[in-house]
Design a protein around this motif. Structure first.
Motif, PDB file in Angstrom:
ATOM      1  N   GLN A 120       0.826  -1.207   0.000  1.00 18.47           N
ATOM      2  CA  GLN A 120       0.000   0.000   0.000  1.00 18.47           C
ATOM      3  C   GLN A 120       0.861   1.258   0.000  1.00 18.47           C
ATOM      4  O   GLN A 120       0.541   2.230  -0.674  1.00 18.47           O
ATOM      5  CB  GLN A 120      -0.913  -0.003   1.226  1.00 18.47           C
ATOM      6  CG  GLN A 120      -2.018  -1.037   1.161  1.00 18.47           C
ATOM      7  CD  GLN A 120      -3.208  -0.539   0.372  1.00 18.47           C
ATOM      8  OE1 GLN A 120      -3.753   0.510   0.668  1.00 18.47           O
ATOM      9  NE2 GLN A 120      -3.595  -1.287  -0.634  1.00 18.47           N
ATOM     10  N   TYR A 131       0.544   3.849  -2.878  1.00 23.53           N
ATOM     11  CA  TYR A 131       0.158   5.183  -2.436  1.00 23.53           C
ATOM     12  C   TYR A 131       1.174   6.222  -2.927  1.00 23.53           C
ATOM     13  O   TYR A 131       0.792   7.311  -3.334  1.00 23.53           O
ATOM     14  CB  TYR A 131       0.056   5.199  -0.909  1.00 23.53           C
ATOM     15  CG  TYR A 131      -0.591   6.444  -0.402  1.00 23.53           C
ATOM     16  CD1 TYR A 131      -1.954   6.647  -0.558  1.00 23.53           C
ATOM     17  CD2 TYR A 131       0.156   7.435   0.221  1.00 23.53           C
ATOM     18  CE1 TYR A 131      -2.545   7.798  -0.129  1.00 23.53           C
ATOM     19  CE2 TYR A 131      -0.426   8.592   0.665  1.00 23.53           C
ATOM     20  CZ  TYR A 131      -1.775   8.778   0.489  1.00 23.53           C
ATOM     21  OH  TYR A 131      -2.363   9.927   0.913  1.00 23.53           O
ATOM     22  N   ILE A 141       1.945  15.089   3.212  1.00 20.18           N
ATOM     23  CA  ILE A 141       0.750  14.253   3.034  1.00 20.18           C
ATOM     24  C   ILE A 141       1.161  12.785   2.973  1.00 20.18           C
ATOM     25  O   ILE A 141       0.547  11.922   3.601  1.00 20.18           O
ATOM     26  CB  ILE A 141      -0.016  14.636   1.751  1.00 20.18           C
ATOM     27  CG1 ILE A 141      -0.436  16.103   1.782  1.00 20.18           C
ATOM     28  CG2 ILE A 141      -1.269  13.777   1.601  1.00 20.18           C
ATOM     29  CD1 ILE A 141      -1.164  16.555   0.545  1.00 20.18           C
ATOM     30  N   LEU A 197       2.384  11.528   6.494  1.00 19.20           N
ATOM     31  CA  LEU A 197       1.248  11.360   7.410  1.00 19.20           C
ATOM     32  C   LEU A 197       0.469  10.094   7.075  1.00 19.20           C
ATOM     33  O   LEU A 197       0.104   9.303   7.956  1.00 19.20           O
ATOM     34  CB  LEU A 197       0.349  12.596   7.297  1.00 19.20           C
ATOM     35  CG  LEU A 197      -0.522  12.935   8.497  1.00 19.20           C
ATOM     36  CD1 LEU A 197       0.352  13.147   9.708  1.00 19.20           C
ATOM     37  CD2 LEU A 197      -1.337  14.177   8.202  1.00 19.20           C
ATOM     38  N   SER A 198       0.237   9.874   5.771  1.00 20.34           N
ATOM     39  CA  SER A 198      -0.539   8.701   5.365  1.00 20.34           C
ATOM     40  C   SER A 198       0.217   7.411   5.630  1.00 20.34           C
ATOM     41  O   SER A 198      -0.392   6.404   5.992  1.00 20.34           O
ATOM     42  CB  SER A 198      -0.893   8.795   3.881  1.00 20.34           C
ATOM     43  OG  SER A 198      -1.550  10.002   3.641  1.00 20.34           O
ATOM     44  N   VAL A 242      -0.269   6.573   9.170  1.00 19.88           N
ATOM     45  CA  VAL A 242      -1.603   6.006   9.377  1.00 19.88           C
ATOM     46  C   VAL A 242      -1.659   4.561   8.885  1.00 19.88           C
ATOM     47  O   VAL A 242      -2.198   3.673   9.558  1.00 19.88           O
ATOM     48  CB  VAL A 242      -2.678   6.856   8.658  1.00 19.88           C
ATOM     49  CG1 VAL A 242      -4.037   6.179   8.722  1.00 19.88           C
ATOM     50  CG2 VAL A 242      -2.751   8.234   9.275  1.00 19.88           C
ATOM     51  N   LEU A 243      -1.062   4.307   7.709  1.00 23.77           N
ATOM     52  CA  LEU A 243      -1.076   2.951   7.146  1.00 23.77           C
ATOM     53  C   LEU A 243      -0.375   1.968   8.081  1.00 23.77           C
ATOM     54  O   LEU A 243      -0.864   0.855   8.315  1.00 23.77           O
ATOM     55  CB  LEU A 243      -0.385   2.936   5.777  1.00 23.77           C
ATOM     56  CG  LEU A 243      -1.202   3.388   4.578  1.00 23.77           C
ATOM     57  CD1 LEU A 243      -0.331   3.498   3.346  1.00 23.77           C
ATOM     58  CD2 LEU A 243      -2.335   2.401   4.316  1.00 23.77           C
ATOM     59  N   THR A 257      -2.478   1.397  11.243  1.00 23.37           N
ATOM     60  CA  THR A 257      -3.610   0.512  10.960  1.00 23.37           C
ATOM     61  C   THR A 257      -3.140  -0.932  10.860  1.00 23.37           C
ATOM     62  O   THR A 257      -3.792  -1.851  11.354  1.00 23.37           O
ATOM     63  CB  THR A 257      -4.293   0.923   9.644  1.00 23.37           C
ATOM     64  OG1 THR A 257      -4.407   2.339   9.617  1.00 23.37           O
ATOM     65  CG2 THR A 257      -5.666   0.298   9.512  1.00 23.37           C
TER      66      THR A 257
END
Lengths: 155, 123
Positions: B65, B69, B109, B112-113, B116-117, B120
């Motif tokens: 991912q 991404y 961005i 940060l993502s 989060v990935l 999770t």
């Protein structure tokens, strides 16, 4: 450099051939996709993404506003609002723009490395076949749930 | 015109053009990455079954991912720069500044993502 003639012709002296049109289309379809992403962003925030989605969930929804990207992967309880005909239309528009933009991109990349005329013809033929089949498959995935519901209601 | 040009793959890969070339090649890698892996993902959703689950298992792994991404986000941010500068050609003078702005938008961005990935994935 200074005294030489400019290498680019002014717009009104340039012909509009297929390559020029596709060059323009690549930019315009990109703008169209930004617009769809913006609509998906506003819609997601309106439907409660602030409390029920992480940043990467939201990004996934902006990339393709398909309900499968909401159910199972996020904490959104009621997915009905995310599966309306409106969102399926937005997803379809996004998908059609992305496929045509992407297939033209693949052809542009292939043209940089494949220089024989027959090789390029083969690449173009395969690209068109791939584009048509992927459009059909993708649209089927976006609409299958809605179609099943419609057919179930008709029986 | 394009038909007569003859640059091989390795000559092309050896070209050093700094910032603008880096965005150019990353744009290609991003576009190709999306074309290949999003196609795989769509086919996996269509096939479902064992093959579909196997393909989506790879696709949904957090490491993969992060890669996809990167492809998508870089292509989106860089594409916006290309679109704006091509539709308003006078701005092309500020291409290098635009590329710095682009990295300033992309990196936070993306970082940060990725956080989060990973969070999770860690549960």
């Amino acid at each position: 450099m200074g005294a030489s003639k400019p290498r680019t012709l002014p717009l009104n002296k340039r012909g509009l051939n297929f390559e020029m049109l596709m060059w323009m289309y690549t930019r315009l379809s990109a703008l169209g996709m930004y617009l769809f992403m913006f609509i998906a962003l506003i819609g997601a925030l309106y439907m409660g993404a602030r409390y029920q989605m992480s940043l990467s969930d939201l990004m996934r929804w902006l990339f393709m506003p398909n309900v499968a990207h909401v159910e199972q992967v996020t904490t959104v309880q009621d997915v009905d609002a995310w599966a309306t005909v409106f969102w399926r239309l937005v997803a379809s528009g996004m998908y059609l723009l992305a496929t045509s933009h992407g297939v033209h991109g693949l052809v542009a990349i292939a043209d940089d490395y494949i220089v024989s005329a027959s090789g390029r013809k083969i690449v173009r033929f395969l690209s068109i076949v791939m584009m048509i089949s992927m459009v059909l498959i993708g649209l089927y995935i976006i609409w299958q749930e809605a179609l099943l519901k419609l057919m179930g209601g008709a029986q | 015109m394009g038909m007569t040009r003859n640059v091989g793959l390795f000559t092309a890969l050896g070209y050093k053009g700094k910032g603008p070339f880096l965005t150019f090649i990353l744009h290609r890698i991003g576009g190709l990455g999306m074309a290949i892996f999003v196609t795989m993902h769509i086919l996996a959703s269509f096939l479902s079954g064992d093959i579909g689950q196997f393909l989506n298992g790879i696709y949904e792994h957090w490491l993969f991912q992060v890669f996809v991404y990167f492809c998508a986000l870089f292509h989106i941010v860089n594409g916006l720069r290309i679109t704006l500068l091509d539709l308003w050609p006078n701005l092309i003078e500020y291409q290098r500044e635009a590329i710095w702005i682009e990295w300033a938008v992309f990196l936070p961005i993306f970082a940060l993502s990725v956080v989060v990935l990973i969070q999770t994935a860690g549960g």
